[in-house]
Scaffold this motif. Sequence first.
Motif, short mmCIF file in Angstrom:
data_model
loop_
_atom_site.label_atom_id
_atom_site.label_comp_id
_atom_site.label_asym_id
_atom_site.label_seq_id
_atom_site.Cartn_x
_atom_site.Cartn_y
_atom_site.Cartn_z
N ASP A 140 0.78 4.12 -12.62
CA ASP A 140 0.03 5.32 -12.25
C ASP A 140 0.05 5.56 -10.75
OD1 ASP A 140 -0.73 5.66 -14.91
OD2 ASP A 140 -2.40 4.26 -14.68
N ALA A 141 0.95 4.90 -10.04
CA ALA A 141 0.98 5.02 -8.58
C ALA A 141 1.23 6.46 -8.17
CB ALA A 141 2.06 4.12 -8.00
N GLY A 142 0.39 6.97 -7.26
CA GLY A 142 0.62 8.29 -6.69
C GLY A 142 0.59 9.42 -7.68
N GLN A 143 -0.08 9.27 -8.84
CA GLN A 143 -0.04 10.32 -9.84
C GLN A 143 -0.96 11.48 -9.50
OE1 GLN A 143 1.96 10.75 -12.19
NE2 GLN A 143 2.96 8.78 -12.40
N GLY A 144 -1.83 11.29 -8.51
CA GLY A 144 -2.68 12.39 -8.08
C GLY A 144 -1.87 13.46 -7.39
N SER A 145 -2.51 14.53 -6.97
CA SER A 145 -1.80 15.60 -6.29
C SER A 145 -1.23 15.09 -5.00
CB SER A 145 -2.73 16.78 -6.03
OG SER A 145 -3.81 16.37 -5.21
N ALA A 146 -0.12 15.67 -4.56
CA ALA A 146 0.58 15.20 -3.38
C ALA A 146 -0.35 15.26 -2.18
CB ALA A 146 1.82 16.07 -3.13
N GLY A 147 -0.31 14.18 -1.38
CA GLY A 147 -1.09 14.12 -0.15
C GLY A 147 -2.47 13.56 -0.37
N GLN A 148 -2.94 13.33 -1.61
CA GLN A 148 -4.25 12.80 -1.87
C GLN A 148 -4.20 11.29 -2.01
OE1 GLN A 148 -5.75 14.76 -5.35
NE2 GLN A 148 -6.71 16.39 -4.16
N SER A 175 0.83 -1.21 0.00
CA SER A 175 0.00 0.00 0.00
C SER A 175 0.86 1.26 0.00
CB SER A 175 -0.94 0.01 1.22
OG SER A 175 -0.19 0.06 2.43
N VAL A 176 2.06 1.18 0.59
CA VAL A 176 2.98 2.31 0.58
C VAL A 176 3.60 2.47 -0.81
CG1 VAL A 176 5.18 3.18 1.50
CG2 VAL A 176 3.48 2.21 3.04
N LEU A 177 3.99 1.36 -1.41
CA LEU A 177 4.54 1.40 -2.76
C LEU A 177 3.54 2.01 -3.74
CD1 LEU A 177 6.20 -2.14 -2.93
CD2 LEU A 177 7.40 0.04 -2.76
N ASP A 178 2.25 1.70 -3.55
CA ASP A 178 1.23 2.18 -4.47
C ASP A 178 1.08 3.70 -4.46
OD1 ASP A 178 0.64 -0.35 -5.31
OD2 ASP A 178 -1.08 -0.62 -3.97
N ARG A 179 1.53 4.33 -3.40
CA ARG A 179 1.31 5.78 -3.27
C ARG A 179 2.50 6.61 -3.75
NH1 ARG A 179 -0.95 6.58 2.75
NH2 ARG A 179 -0.92 8.79 2.08
N VAL A 180 3.53 5.96 -4.23
CA VAL A 180 4.71 6.69 -4.71
C VAL A 180 4.92 6.35 -6.19
CG1 VAL A 180 7.16 7.16 -4.38
CG2 VAL A 180 5.73 6.54 -2.42
N PRO A 181 4.92 7.33 -7.08
CA PRO A 181 5.04 7.04 -8.51
C PRO A 181 6.42 6.51 -8.89
CG PRO A 181 5.13 9.40 -8.12
CD PRO A 181 4.75 8.77 -6.81
N LYS A 182 6.42 5.70 -9.92
CA LYS A 182 7.67 5.10 -10.40
C LYS A 182 8.69 6.17 -10.78
CE LYS A 182 7.35 1.67 -13.30
NZ LYS A 182 7.20 0.86 -14.55
N SER A 183 8.21 7.27 -11.39
CA SER A 183 9.14 8.31 -11.81
C SER A 183 9.89 8.91 -10.63
CB SER A 183 8.38 9.41 -12.55
OG SER A 183 7.36 9.97 -11.72
N LEU A 184 9.22 9.12 -9.51
CA LEU A 184 9.86 9.68 -8.32
C LEU A 184 10.86 8.70 -7.73
CD1 LEU A 184 9.93 12.04 -6.26
CD2 LEU A 184 8.16 10.82 -4.97
N VAL A 185 10.50 7.44 -7.72
CA VAL A 185 11.38 6.40 -7.17
C VAL A 185 12.65 6.28 -8.00
CG1 VAL A 185 11.58 3.91 -6.86
CG2 VAL A 185 9.54 5.09 -6.05
N LYS A 186 12.51 6.21 -9.32
CA LYS A 186 13.67 6.04 -10.19
C LYS A 186 14.56 7.27 -10.21
CE LYS A 186 13.19 3.77 -14.04
NZ LYS A 186 12.76 3.33 -15.37
N ARG A 187 13.94 8.45 -10.22
CA ARG A 187 14.72 9.68 -10.30
C ARG A 187 15.59 9.88 -9.06
NH1 ARG A 187 10.81 12.81 -10.96
NH2 ARG A 187 10.63 13.91 -8.99
N ASN A 188 15.12 9.45 -7.90
CA ASN A 188 15.85 9.68 -6.65
C ASN A 188 16.52 8.42 -6.09
OD1 ASN A 188 15.09 12.61 -5.72
ND2 ASN A 188 13.18 11.71 -6.47
#
Length: 346
Positions: A247-255, A173-186
């Motif tokens: 599409d994980a976490g692609q909504g606005s931050a915190g939603q 459930s935590v993984l689902d809320r963070v987008p792949k792009s953010l994970v790979k970039r950092n």
Amino acid sequence: MPTARLDVYKDWLGIPEGPRPPDHYQLLRLVRFEDDAEKIRGHYRKLNAHVRTYATGRYSTESQDLLNELAKAMLCLTDEERKRDYDEGLGREFADRTNLLGHQPLLDKLVDTGRISRDQAREAEQFADARGLTHRDAVVQMKLVDADTATREYAQELGLSYVDLADMLPDESVLDRVPKSLVKRNSILPLFIDADVLLVAAADQPTAELEDELRLRFGIPTRFALAAPRAIQQAIAKYYAPGLRDDAGQGSAGQERPSESQPSRPTKARVPRLSEMSSGEQQHRRHIGWIAMSWSIILPAIIDRFLLKPRGMHWIVPGWPDFLPFLLTFFIPPVVIWYVLKVYWK
């Protein structure tokens, strides 16, 4: 009557009988472990001038040998790193050097634990500076220390915990809320929430921007733990494989994403921005952009030069003036270049 053997240390420098050759401090007539470089050089200059008075005559060879010894001793004691090594060889104990966080630097820790020598530490520091690497990555690339050991020591230097991802099972459930792009970039991997704190594995020291991004997404503080870069990449490939969490976490931050019980609307696939891609994907997109801009110049020029100019535009557009045969060359390249710079590379 036999002539007494010359002892240049005693007869010329006044050094009492003892070990020969004397140590650098005795040779330069210094207090042991003297740290004042100017005082060291001052003693050297005086002794050098004195010994030179014997340079002409029967003791010229002995004089030159002693001058060389004096120079070597002075150079050693005025080089911070070499002096530290030399003093440690004489039994001097140094307090551990610490960084701004009060932690011992990685290279010093590796030297103290006997994993690398002081010379290897200096080589690793130069290697890192020349290539813009961290000291952790430098010792790993030089194959002085394995990645896990280097990362453990690097984590201590940064004041972070070390985590072995082979022993970790991230919360889906935590993984689902963070987008792949953010994970790979950092180069991070979100793990789980513990006592209202998000635990995240990272390959390097996290930036303030990353901490703010995750705090906005989850609404709770974040705690980072360091993991070996290769382990992070393997975990990302496993938990964010193609088709998973695109599409994980692609909504606005915190939603939160809509729950499964709510009907979901069909959404248009979002093309990732250049800044959201990994370094490899960014490089590939830049290459495609350069190719597109190059051909936007070459192809219209070929058409204008070899097709339109000989035949004239009037064979395509009746009444087209003969003095305007090259509009392709002037029109297409600017449009393509604008699109690449303002859209494709954004």
